[in-house]
Design a protein around this motif. Structure first.
Motif, PDB file in Angstrom:
ATOM      1  N   GLY A 119       1.224 -12.009  -2.438  1.00 33.68           N
ATOM      2  CA  GLY A 119       2.464 -11.382  -1.949  1.00 33.68           C
ATOM      3  C   GLY A 119       3.468 -11.063  -3.044  1.00 33.68           C
ATOM      4  O   GLY A 119       4.592 -10.666  -2.743  1.00 33.68           O
ATOM      5  N   GLY A 120       3.100 -11.256  -4.296  1.00 31.24           N
ATOM      6  CA  GLY A 120       4.035 -11.015  -5.393  1.00 31.24           C
ATOM      7  C   GLY A 120       3.922  -9.603  -5.956  1.00 31.24           C
ATOM      8  O   GLY A 120       2.928  -8.916  -5.732  1.00 31.24           O
ATOM      9  N   GLY A 121       4.943  -9.198  -6.680  1.00 32.12           N
ATOM     10  CA  GLY A 121       4.939  -7.885  -7.326  1.00 32.12           C
ATOM     11  C   GLY A 121       4.991  -8.045  -8.834  1.00 32.12           C
ATOM     12  O   GLY A 121       4.779  -9.145  -9.362  1.00 32.12           O
ATOM     13  N   THR A 144      -1.660 -12.811  -8.004  1.00 34.40           N
ATOM     14  CA  THR A 144      -0.234 -12.709  -7.678  1.00 34.40           C
ATOM     15  C   THR A 144      -0.028 -11.657  -6.587  1.00 34.40           C
ATOM     16  O   THR A 144       0.698 -11.882  -5.617  1.00 34.40           O
ATOM     17  N   ASP A 145      -0.697 -10.513  -6.748  1.00 34.53           N
ATOM     18  CA  ASP A 145      -0.593  -9.451  -5.738  1.00 34.53           C
ATOM     19  C   ASP A 145      -1.056  -9.948  -4.372  1.00 34.53           C
ATOM     20  O   ASP A 145      -0.389  -9.759  -3.364  1.00 34.53           O
ATOM     21  N   ASN A 160       0.140  -6.517  -2.065  1.00 31.24           N
ATOM     22  CA  ASN A 160       1.032  -7.668  -1.839  1.00 31.24           C
ATOM     23  C   ASN A 160       1.688  -7.657  -0.452  1.00 31.24           C
ATOM     24  O   ASN A 160       2.443  -8.548  -0.131  1.00 31.24           O
ATOM     25  N   LEU A 183       6.699 -17.274  -2.786  1.00 34.84           N
ATOM     26  CA  LEU A 183       6.960 -15.835  -2.723  1.00 34.84           C
ATOM     27  C   LEU A 183       7.342 -15.402  -1.314  1.00 34.84           C
ATOM     28  O   LEU A 183       8.030 -14.397  -1.129  1.00 34.84           O
TER      29      LEU A 183
END
Lengths: 300, 365
Positions: A202-204, A198-199, B84, B113
């Motif tokens: 581009g996700g947090g 996820t990181d 990210n 995202l």
């Protein structure tokens, strides 16, 4: 020596005439099925049969008509409310505790201690637990007295320990550890790679919980909450020891109908109520199983 | 199949790791590592477990923080930029697909995202799935895909966000040998087609030598040698590289004036500027040949074949010289002339070799 040169060995290894060798592996499960038969199926059959019989022995649905009585309806509602509240609160608190534990070292002392403790406390109920609460939070309990001496009166608006609120609190004592036990495996199934993936995409933290961990854990969380509901709904001994008057919840109503001191016991009616409870627990447990199955291949 | 969509606006960029150091308690996982990847280059970091290769990759990804040093991507210092926001695609060892999403949803997730519109997301997901040959499996979930297919979806997912750099963390190690070889070639094809700068971490020397433009061999947090695969194999810079990459015979000898005398054969040294004295020569099996199979007197290089390992076109012959065992690699047709039990004479080809000296025993202070 080879098997071919030994007739004894050869014949022993050969299947019986006409097909496969009979296997005795089923013998191992006989004690289990005996146990289930004697302690689960037989009592259920007695309850089903008894609920359909009148005192004169004829078949009838008359016993089920009593469920509509207002006081019985109230007992149903109280049972469901206490079970639901203790299940939801227990599920949230237990899930947080389980999360704290599984994010530590897998073989660390904290995890081993908490899991062992949860295993014991999840089974801790009945008279012992009730007495423990009365001795601590009762009107002469040492925690209550201690708080009172420090200006905190938890019973300022009345003693709630012997009411539905008190029963819910006591239920939480075994509901939270049970949630830790049943929810920890689901949390263990969450792989660190999913967070890192996820990181890297581009996700947090929010995205991870919203789109990945949340949807993965939710069915299991819901299933475990249902299990806690069934656990509280079917509890009897704790409530029986705490509440000496009035059938606040369904199991106590059944108790009164079975053991009336005024000679007005109604076993058929009690069995009809018990059957209603069995149906509710059966529905809940079926939902629990379906939800667990849904996540089984995600979180293994 | 097209790469235009996936390579759009994404020429390879230069990546520089400068003096990166990472310590865990008292262990130094990475010790001042400096490495530059040219735009569009595929560099493989190779080494045993605990050598620091994965730590280097994770520092580049931003999944861990360096104690010191810098990470520079396309001229920008990203050392303190969170993972990210680095725009790096990553393929993990295994089990990294989100199990509750289909292959297409996995691929679209990164674009979601990035707030890419649904139509564009769908189009690009189809392109990258097509690029890895899985367009027909777009609606399958991870548990419905084989291990190799899952890793291809993971590759597609990493490429879908149009990353500046691609990181591959032992992506083939959980697969069986046949799938591994096929997917290895597939990854290289896709990487060349997209032209993305790629760091590939592996402990499998065959994998590293087969896929990379350059291979970096690591040990104890250090880069022992960095170079093209042929150089790493044929001109190892250190005894560790010689032993870790490919098979090596360790034969005792005596150093004299820049050469080593190995059982009567004088062999030049890679580094001739060493002191004379006893040493162990590191000789590749392919530098060992068998002399004709006939009557032969005893000698330091005469021994008995004790095993032959069939490797396809080549075979590896194990010869017992009495006091040591030597491996020789040759064409299977030649190896078949000397079955186990045959007495043979070995010849050592005078290719430059590395030597290793015994460490003096530690003495009490």
């Amino acid at each position: 020596m080879t098997a071919a040169s030994s007739p004894a060995l050869s014949s022993a290894a050969r299947p019986l005439e006409g097909g496969r060798r009979p296997t005795l592996s089923w013998v191992g499960v006989v004690p289990f099925f005996l146990y289930v038969g004697v302690f689960l199926l037989l009592p259920t059959a007695i309850i089903v049969g008894g609920s359909l019989l009148t005192p004169s022995g004829s078949l009838s649905f008359a016993n089920f008509e009593g469920i509509n009585k207002p006081y019985m309806f109230k007992a149903f509602a109280s049972s469901i409310a206490i079970s639901a509240v203790s299940a939801v609160v227990g599920a949230f608190v237990g899930a947080l505790l389980a999360y704290a534990v599984v994010t530590g070292k897998p073989d660390g002392i904290l995890r081993r201690t908490v899991m062992s403790g949860a295993g014991v406390l999840a089974q801790f109920g009945g008279v012992t637990l009730t007495f423990a609460f009365i001795a601590t939070l009762g009107t002469v309990g040492f925690v209550y007295v201690f708080l009172l001496q420090h200006g905190i009166d938890i019973y300022a608006r009345g003693v709630w320990l012997y009411d539905q609120a008190g029963l819910t609190l006591i239920y939480l004592y075994f509901q939270i550890p049970l949630m830790v036990l049943v929810f920890a495996p689901a949390l263990d199934g969450i792989r660190p790679q999913w967070r890192e993936a996820t990181d890297s995409l581009g996700g947090g933290t929010w995205h991870y919980w919203r789109y990945i961990a949340g949807p993965l854990l939710f069915p299991s969380f819901l299933g475990c909450t249902l299990l806690l509901f069934a656990n509280a709904f079917s509890a009897y001994a704790t409530a029986s020891a705490l509440l000496t008057q009035g059938g606040v919840i369904l199991p106590l109503q059944i108790q009164f109908l079975l053991t009336s001191e005024t000679g007005s016991s109604q076993p058929g009616y009690a069995k009809a109520l018990a059957l209603a409870m069995i149906v509710i627990v059966l529905v809940v447990m079926t939902l629990y199983t379906l939800l667990q199955r849904r996540t089984a291949h995600w979180l293994r | 199949m097209t790469a235009t969509g996936s390579s759009e606006g994404r020429a390879g960029v230069e990546v520089r790791l400068e003096h990166l150091t990472r310590k865990y308690a008292t262990t130094t996982a990475l010790d001042r590592l400096t490495l530059t990847l040219a735009p569009g280059e595929l560099v493989a970091l190779l080494g045993p477990s605990g050598c620091g290769k994965t730590t280097a990759l994770r520092l580049l990804a931003g999944l861990e923080e360096a104690d010191s040093g810098r990470v520079i991507i396309a001229g920008k210092d990203v050392t303190n930029v969170p993972a990210n926001r680095r725009n790096i695609g990553m393929v993990f060892q295994a089990y990294s697909l989100f199990p509750h999403m289909s292959a297409r949803q996995n691929v679209e997730f990164g674009m979601q995202l990035q707030h890419v519109g649904p139509a564009e997301r769908r189009e690009r997901a189809t392109e990258v799935l097509d690029l890895v040959g899985l367009a027909a499996h777009a609606n399958k979930f991870a548990h419905q895909l084989s291990g190799g297919q899952q890793q291809r979806v993971a590759l597609a997912r990493a490429l879908a966000i149009k990353p500046k750099v691609l990181l591959l963390d032992e992506p083939l190690s959980a697969l069986d040998a046949k799938v591994r070889a096929r997917l290895r070639d597939e990854i290289r094809r896709v990487q060349l087609e997209v032209g993305i700068t790629t760091l590939f971490v592996t402990h499998d020397q065959e994998e590293a030598l087969a896929i990379a433009d350059r291979v970096g061999v690591m040990q104890s947090g250090h880069l022992e040698q960095l170079g093209p695969p042929t150089e790493i194999y044929s001109r190892p810079a250190t005894p560790f590289v010689a032993e870790f990459v490919g098979l090596t015979n360790r034969i005792k000898g005596e150093v004299h004036g820049g050469t080593v005398d190995v059982r009567g054969t004088r062999i030049p040294l890679v580094d001739p500027d060493v002191d004379d004295g006893p040493a162990t020569a590191l000789v590749r099996p392919e530098a060992v040949t068998l002399a004709s199979n006939g009557e032969m007197e005893d000698g330091p290089l005469v021994g008995t074949v004790i095993a032959i390992a069939f490797l396809g076109a080549m075979s590896r012959v194990t010869v017992d010289l009495g006091d040591t065992i030597v491996l020789a690699q040759m064409a299977t047709s030649a190896a078949s002339q000397t079955p186990a039990g045959t007495k043979v004479r070995l010849t050592l080809r005078p290719d430059p070799v590395l030597i290793q000296r015994e460490q003096p025993a530690a003495t009490a202070p």
